[in-house]
Write an enzyme that holds these catalytic residues in place. Sequence first.
Site, PDB file in Angstrom:
ATOM      1  N   TRP A 248       0.840  -1.208   0.000  1.00  0.00           N
ATOM      2  CA  TRP A 248       0.000   0.000   0.000  1.00  0.00           C
ATOM      3  C   TRP A 248       0.869   1.250   0.000  1.00  0.00           C
ATOM      4  CZ3 TRP A 248      -0.553   4.212   3.193  1.00  0.00           C
ATOM      5  CH2 TRP A 248      -1.717   4.988   3.019  1.00  0.00           C
TER       6      TRP A 248
ATOM      7  N   ALA B 107      -6.124  -2.760  -2.126  1.00  0.00           N
ATOM      8  CA  ALA B 107      -6.432  -3.029  -0.720  1.00  0.00           C
ATOM      9  C   ALA B 107      -6.841  -1.771   0.048  1.00  0.00           C
ATOM     10  CB  ALA B 107      -5.233  -3.680  -0.037  1.00  0.00           C
ATOM     11  N   ASP B 108      -6.882  -0.631  -0.627  1.00  0.00           N
ATOM     12  CA  ASP B 108      -7.224   0.626   0.044  1.00  0.00           C
ATOM     13  C   ASP B 108      -8.715   0.647   0.398  1.00  0.00           C
ATOM     14  OD1 ASP B 108      -6.162   3.627   0.478  1.00  0.00           O
ATOM     15  OD2 ASP B 108      -8.216   3.682  -0.263  1.00  0.00           O
ATOM     16  N   ILE B 109      -9.000   0.850   1.676  1.00  0.00           N
ATOM     17  CA  ILE B 109     -10.388   0.809   2.139  1.00  0.00           C
ATOM     18  C   ILE B 109     -11.211   1.938   1.519  1.00  0.00           C
ATOM     19  CG2 ILE B 109     -11.870   1.037   4.171  1.00  0.00           C
ATOM     20  CD1 ILE B 109      -9.676  -0.378   5.770  1.00  0.00           C
TER      21      ILE B 109
END
Length: 288
Positions: A223, A242-244
Amino acid sequence: MWQQQIEVAPPYDFSKALKRLALDPLISVDIAKQKVIVPLYVQQIPIAVTVESIGTKEEPRFLVTAPYPERKKEIIERISHLFQWNTPLAPIHEHFQRTELQPLFTEYQGMPLILDFDLYFCLTKCLIHQQLNLKVAYRLTERFVKTFGTQIDGVWFYPRPEDIASLSYDELKQLQLSGRKAEYIIDTSRLIAEGKLSLEELAHQNEEEVMEQLLSIRGIGPWTVQNFLLFGLGKPNVFPKADIGLQRSIQRLLGLSQKPSIKQMEELSKRWEPYLSYASLYLWRSIE
């Protein structure tokens, strides 16, 4: 003090870019006057460069003002890169008109990808922001810069790796950073200060090479590298799956009952290449 006018290919919506920059309390933005003051280090000299819009979205023109006329060529090159003035946005806008992101690219048409003003600070900021919501991350980053950086004529200049390399872990922990993050930031700064890691050299490498080199450093994960590739080096095809925040924005845009899986993100993003960085930017902007 010198001034230089720059013309940019349309569309280029500086007002939308400034509104995003204004989210960062460290950046000196004047939305009413459509200008921002950029803290640049040029050959280790701190130089405050004013970038002001004197045109429109359809006819973008800018006035760059700075001291040190002998550094004018380098300053113009750096500013042009940071504001991505040499990247035409029209083909990118047209590309996304045929995708699920069409509503966003219509709403934010011409919003450029503006890079972080300093490579070292970009990497450090990515380390600070790991696993934090944006509000907390900005607060900690502001505290970091105002403790160890320098204010010149009302503009905050980011600390240098040599400054942070000389600190103890406890000095960073006093800012409410976790012990692990304090170690990551200081240890990485020491690698840079000792010449074992050159961020300038990374700028000339491809994404795979940058990823391989940075992932070998303790505390730096995918990330962090992806965000450095995007906002530090300005790579055009980066998508941190994978970034929320990205997951949440896609969920809202597509009306999904839950956040998309990594596999769903991968499938969707295939249709957005080769401009994944702009997909990331516009998705983030939609929830900020």
